[in-house]
Design a protein around this motif. Structure first.
Motif, PDB file in Angstrom:
ATOM      1  N   GLY A 101       0.801  -1.227   0.000  1.00 42.12           N
ATOM      2  CA  GLY A 101       0.000   0.000   0.000  1.00 42.12           C
ATOM      3  C   GLY A 101       0.831   1.274   0.000  1.00 42.12           C
ATOM      4  N   LEU A 102       2.115   1.148  -0.278  1.00 41.59           N
ATOM      5  CA  LEU A 102       2.959   2.349  -0.322  1.00 41.59           C
ATOM      6  C   LEU A 102       4.064   2.164  -1.343  1.00 41.59           C
ATOM      7  N   GLN A 103       4.452   3.254  -1.960  1.00 45.70           N
ATOM      8  CA  GLN A 103       5.597   3.219  -2.871  1.00 45.70           C
ATOM      9  C   GLN A 103       6.652   4.204  -2.381  1.00 45.70           C
ATOM     10  N   CYS A 104       6.513   5.497  -2.733  1.00 45.11           N
ATOM     11  CA  CYS A 104       7.533   6.446  -2.277  1.00 45.11           C
ATOM     12  C   CYS A 104       7.425   6.706  -0.783  1.00 45.11           C
ATOM     13  N   GLY A 105       6.253   6.439  -0.213  1.00 43.05           N
ATOM     14  CA  GLY A 105       6.095   6.555   1.234  1.00 43.05           C
ATOM     15  C   GLY A 105       5.715   7.924   1.746  1.00 43.05           C
ATOM     16  N   PHE A 106       5.581   8.911   0.864  1.00 41.46           N
ATOM     17  CA  PHE A 106       5.358  10.269   1.360  1.00 41.46           C
ATOM     18  C   PHE A 106       3.948  10.470   1.912  1.00 41.46           C
ATOM     19  N   CYS A 107       2.971   9.875   1.241  1.00 38.39           N
ATOM     20  CA  CYS A 107       1.595  10.004   1.729  1.00 38.39           C
ATOM     21  C   CYS A 107       1.343   9.067   2.904  1.00 38.39           C
ATOM     22  N   THR A 108       2.249   8.093   3.071  1.00 38.76           N
ATOM     23  CA  THR A 108       1.976   6.941   3.926  1.00 38.76           C
ATOM     24  C   THR A 108       1.650   7.258   5.389  1.00 38.76           C
ATOM     25  N   PRO A 109       2.484   8.070   6.070  1.00 38.94           N
ATOM     26  CA  PRO A 109       2.164   8.315   7.488  1.00 38.94           C
ATOM     27  C   PRO A 109       0.767   8.924   7.665  1.00 38.94           C
ATOM     28  N   CYS A 139      -2.567  10.390  -2.844  1.00 43.40           N
ATOM     29  CA  CYS A 139      -1.371   9.596  -3.107  1.00 43.40           C
ATOM     30  C   CYS A 139      -1.099   9.696  -4.599  1.00 43.40           C
ATOM     31  N   ARG A 140       0.147   9.957  -4.976  1.00 47.13           N
ATOM     32  CA  ARG A 140       0.471  10.070  -6.392  1.00 47.13           C
ATOM     33  C   ARG A 140       1.006   8.762  -6.957  1.00 47.13           C
ATOM     34  N   CYS A 141       1.401   7.838  -6.089  1.00 42.57           N
ATOM     35  CA  CYS A 141       2.133   6.655  -6.570  1.00 42.57           C
ATOM     36  C   CYS A 141       1.272   5.423  -6.799  1.00 42.57           C
ATOM     37  N   THR A 142       0.356   5.147  -5.908  1.00 42.71           N
ATOM     38  CA  THR A 142      -0.261   3.814  -5.879  1.00 42.71           C
ATOM     39  C   THR A 142      -1.557   3.700  -6.666  1.00 42.71           C
ATOM     40  N   GLY A 143      -2.112   4.825  -7.089  1.00 39.86           N
ATOM     41  CA  GLY A 143      -3.435   4.778  -7.716  1.00 39.86           C
ATOM     42  C   GLY A 143      -4.508   4.326  -6.744  1.00 39.86           C
TER      43      GLY A 143
HETATM   44  S1  FES Z   1       3.230   6.295  -1.939  1.00 39.49           S
HETATM   45 FE1  FES Z   1       4.021   8.038  -2.953  1.00 39.49          FE
HETATM   46  S2  FES Z   1       2.467   9.474  -2.608  1.00 39.49           S
HETATM   47 FE2  FES Z   1       1.579   7.678  -1.829  1.00 39.49          FE
END
Ligand code: FES
Ligand code: FES
Lengths: 188, 756
Positions: A101-109, A139-143
């Motif tokens: 459920g995460l890629q770059c991790g920025f939205c994650t917390p 979130c920009r990464c996971t859709g």
């Molecule tokens: S994992 Fe990159 S913005 Fe959500």
């Protein structure tokens, strides 16, 4: 500069500092307390990267002043990691890992805390409820596909069955054109 | 059992999900202690002459250490795209003229973070407005020049030959249309950030958010006029890039220069509002498509004319039409293909790569053309595509765009997507709704696409070292920012060596540790850096066998790897002595460095079917389902591969339906915050149906192609097509992206009017 004294319980520990009245809770957590998981992704209360729980309810910490959180309890993602600080036993973080459920991790917390807040509010979630409940978190990464799955898993649902049910449902979707700018879930 | 092709959960995640990743703005590196905070004063006007800048009040503000203007900076203004007109340089801080809203004009350095914006407000800049050039066609007339010294607004022209007037002469049917591939924002959730500090050794450590440490190092060194060895770039975790973080931003150079100038570390992290005008944006092509063929569905000739917007200062966007032209024919075997492109500057933010970078523009154009052609001859759009795709027996296939397609099964991909979606059933439902006169109509869009991945740097390096404790370290020149290379590269090494994934650490993004590398962009990483890790693993085995031969008293040819024990053993001799990689590492450093050079790009392909519901009363479009066949060869880790597809599909849908960076006629951005930009949330998107298909490339031994951009390229045309398809019975043939409720509603009103 004249400071205002605040006492905020963060992840179960009491913290205190003299702060500028305009200091955002997000900055208080990051700079004054030194907890950097909570991120800041926008300046219009749109992205939710800064979401934390304030007395158990999810709020956008970029929209709450530190002074407004005085005498209240804040939980950030670090607070889900147990005493050791590295535990993945919490059902929400465990589900995010399992479901990718995460890629770059920025939205994650923020996303993790929003999901925790959502489940606390109503654990009986289906896909649509998750999608609408997370409308204030971008979130920009996971859709979102795997974030939605992670939320369903954390709520004890079968994500495959939930996604299949949603795909089959012909119910008209009620979401507005787009959600940017929504301040839903924000405190203050 | 091999670990390849299995759903290994990410080794990155435990930290990301507990204390969180460490992005540039999170750094607590002690070298940055006492850093000054940089705040940039940015132009609020798109095109103007600067008549005066007064920084005196700002200098007196609390916490201010320095306020600088362009006059204070002793570096030549950089040309941000090497091939551009030499007069189109971007000043570090504008002194005479500003060319876009968001252009930096003054730099404020403060002790505290909150003091910067306070002081920046006290900088007084007087502007004399000039006419703004926003429209590319207006720019091309050169009536108002952005760079009078350049004498032109044109930054590049590709194919100067006049179009052949008889190009479509032998076509029974010819359709032409002007279409827009609108400008969008990469909108990585982490904005841009950089911190710099100069050491006593005269070297600068530059922490920044970027997709290629080595490239950023070389650029910044060039700008500062120092040797590349004097710049040490370190990439902390990077919160998304999507192409917009390729190459150093001029702000990075400014941060490094300011740190040298003041003798103190300097930190910079932009706000979202700055990011929405300051960070490069993507796409932005006006296209004219013309397609001709016969009524039996055969396309004979296709022409694509492009005018692309470079923004104010030429950057990578000037180059991208090269990819658009190369990929113009898409998956189709078309006898005659012709294309040309012009790139012009305007008073807007510079353009550069955004997920797909030049290829989505090509795909959107040819797919629209196919739909228009199908509508004109009254044939099913899926059928027309299948008639015209390159057949499997023609591979490798050299296109009229000049690309050499490596491998592909284009018709099969379309069939898989049609089958998965029950295309016939969808058409029946569509018909039933129209006949009932439903307000909510169904639209079905089919896309067929091929794209080029690893199209830039074909070679990449990898090093592996095994340690006496049985752990291993991999160094790679790729630069993950969400893609999961730490997991994927560990799997590739583990597959050969038998060292468990958890005991393998991957290092990247530090120019002292990895001096060379092409970074992560253009979906290149797996087929270059990943294959390099595979190759390094094999070379490490060769080295280990040579050393083990003595110890085991056997010849090298008789040795093999026992992956269950990460050891070298004698083949067919159970119970005989063995030696583990760890034991070999105990005796002598066990490390190899290698380079893999595939020498060519690869061409992933696929087909998407999108189903939308269009509310004819409001114009609102809802994406109901999307079925995606994305074939990038064998899948190393389905979890990661699906993640890339999901993210790509979402961004592609967003371009089709929601997102557009808008400037008013004065060059004022109307989408400069997340409150105004159409970034989709979970509520606007469905879950995605992914259909597997794996056709290997012969270009590398593992058959890998790139997957990072495929979803974006396939989904945009499928969704746009579906919206138009829903209204086809009203005679509607085209609606530009984004197909917002207003545009859809207007198209319906106009169609009804014409009809009545
Ligand atoms: S994992 Fe990159 S913005 Fe959500
Ligand atoms: S930082 Fe974007 S909502 Fe708080």
């Amino acid at each position: 500069m004249t400071g205002v004294k605040v006492e905020i319980t963060v992840n179960g520990r009491s913290t205190t500092d003299e702060v500028e009245p305009r200091l955002l809770l997000a900055h208080y957590l990051r700079e004054n307390v030194g907890l950097k998981a909570t991120n800041i992704g926008c300046d219009t209360t749109s992205c939710g990267a800064c979401t934390v729980l304030l007395d158990g309810e999810s709020v956008k910490s970029c929209t709450v002043l530190a002074v407004q959180a005085d005498q209240l309890a804040v939980t950030t993602m670090e607070g889900l990691a147990g005493e050791s600080g590295d535990s993945l036993d919490h059902p929400v973080t465990a589900a995010f890992r399992q479901e990718h459920g995460l890629q770059c991790g920025f939205c994650t917390p923020g996303m993790v805390m929003a999901v925790a807040g959502l489940i606390a509010e109503n654990p009986d979630l289906d896909e649509r409820a998750v999608r609408e409940g997370l409308e204030g978190n971008l979130c920009r990464c996971t859709g979102y596909h795997n974030i939605v799955r992670a939320a369903l898993v954390a709520a004890g649902k079968d994500p495959d069955a939930a996604q299949a049910a949603e795909a089959e449902s012909d119910a008209a979707r009620t979401a507005p054109g787009f959600s940017a700018g929504s301040s839903e879930g924000a405190g203050a | 059992m091999s670990i390849m092709g299995t759903r290994v959960v990410r080794v990155e995640d435990p930290v990301f999900l507990t204390r969180g990743a460490t992005y540039t703005d999170d750094l607590t590196d002690e070298r940055l202690t006492g850093a000054l905070h940089l705040t940039l004063v940015r132009s609020p006007i798109a095109h103007a002459t600067i008549t005066s800048i007064d920084v005196s009040a700002a200098r007196e503000a609390p916490g201010v250490v320095a306020v600088l203007t362009g006059e204070d900076i002793d570096l030549p203004a950089p040309l941000l795209f090497p091939g551009a007109n030499k007069a189109m340089v971007r000043p570090w801080l504008a002194t005479e003229r500003v060319r876009f809203v968001g252009e930096p004009v003054a730099a404020v350095l403060t002790e505290g973070r909150y003091q910067g914006p306070d002081a920046a407000e006290l900088v007084e800049v007087d502007y004399e407005p000039l006419p703004a050039v926003v429209d590319v066609h207006a720019s091309a007339t050169d009536e108002v020049l952005l760079f009078p010294d350049a004498g032109t607004n044109t930054a590049a022209v590709y194919n100067k030959e006049d179009p052949d007037p008889d190009f479509f002469a032998d076509c029974e049917v010819v359709v032409t249309r002007d279409i827009v591939n609108q400008r969008v924002a990469a909108a990585s959730l982490e904005t841009r950030a950089a911190s710099a500090v100069w050491g006593d050794d005269g070297r600068c450590t530059l922490f920044c958010s970027n997709q290629n440490a080595q490239g950023a190092r070389d650029e910044v060194a060039g700008w500062l006029g120092v040797d590349a060895s004097q710049i040490h770039v370190v990439l902390p975790d990077v919160g998304g890039g999507f192409g917009a973080k390729i190459g150093a931003d001029p702000e990075f150079g400014l941060v490094a220069w300011l740190a040298r100038h003041t003798g103190r570390p300097v930190r910079w992290s932009e706000s979202r509002s700055e990011n929405m005008t300051g960070m490069v944006q993507g796409r932005d092509q006006r296209q004219t498509i013309t397609i001709g063929g016969s009524r039996d569905g055969r396309v004979k000739a296709y022409r694509l004319d492009v005018v692309a917007d470079a923004g104010a200062y030429p950057r990578l966007g000037v180059f991208l039409p090269v990819f658009t032209r190369m990929m113009a024919p898409g998956t189709y075997d078309i006898e005659k293909v012709d294309s040309r492109a012009r790139v012009v500057v305007t008073n807007t933010t510079s353009t550069a790569a955004y997920r797909g970078a030049g290829r989505p523009e090509a795909t959107a154009a040819i797919e629209r053309a196919m739909d228009l052609f199908a509508a004109e001859i009254g044939m099913d759009p899926a059928e027309v595509r299948k008639i015209n795709v390159v057949p499997p027996e023609k591979f490798p296939f050299t296109t009229k765009g000049g690309a050499e397609y490596d491998s592909g099964e284009y018709a099969k991909a379309i069939d898989l997507a049609l089958e998965a979606s029950d295309y016939a059933g969808l058409r029946a439902e569509q018909k039933a709704r129209r006949e009932r006169g439903d307000a909510k109509l169904l639209g079905i869009g089919v896309s067929s696409y091929v794209e080029i991945t690893g199209g830039g740097a074909f070679a990449e390096n990898a090093s592996i070292e095994v340690h006496p404790d049985g752990s291993a370290l991999i160094w790679t020149g790729t630069s993950p920012h969400g893609q999961g290379h730490a997991t994927a590269w560990a799997m590739l090494a583990s597959d050969q060596l038998g060292i468990p994934v958890e005991k393998i650490t991957v290092r990247h993004g530090d120019t002292d540790q990895v001096p060379e590398g092409g970074g992560t962009m253009g979906s290149r990483s797996l087929q270059t850096g990943g294959v390099a890790v595979h190759k390094a693993s094999l070379e490490l085995i060769d080295l280990a066998k040579q050393r083990a031969a003595d110890i085991l008293e056997a010849s090298v040819e008789d040795l093999e790897v026992d992956t269950a024990n990460a050891a070298i053993v004698v083949r067919g001799a159970p119970g005989s002595p063995t030696v583990t990689f760890a034991q070999l590492a105990e005796r002598e450093e066990l490390k190899v460095k290698t380079v893999w050079d595939g020498k060519k790009p690869t061409f992933p392909f696929g087909s998407h079917v999108a189903v939308v519901e269009v509310d004819t009363e409001t114009g609102k479009v809802t994406v109901e389902r999307i079925w995606a066949v994305d074939d990038a060869g064998p899948v190393l880790n389905p979890l990661l591969c699906e993640g890339q597809r999901h993210g790509g599909i979402a961004q592609g849908i967003a371009q089709a339906l929601l997102e557009e960076v808008v400037y008013d006629p004065d060059g004022q951005p109307l989408t400069a915050t997340f409150a105004d930009y159409g970034f989709p949330s979970a509520a606007e998107l469905p879950s995605f149906d992914l259909v597997p298909m794996e056709t290997p490339t012969p270009i590398n031994p593992l058959g890998f192609k790139g997957i990072g951009e495929a979803g974006t390229i396939g989904s945009t045309p499928a969704v746009q097509s579906a919206v138009i398809d829903a209204l086809a019975h009203l005679g509607i043939r085209h609606i530009d992206m984004p197909t917002t409720p207003l545009r859809v509603w207007e198209a319906i009103q106009n169609a009804v009017k014409e009809d009545g």
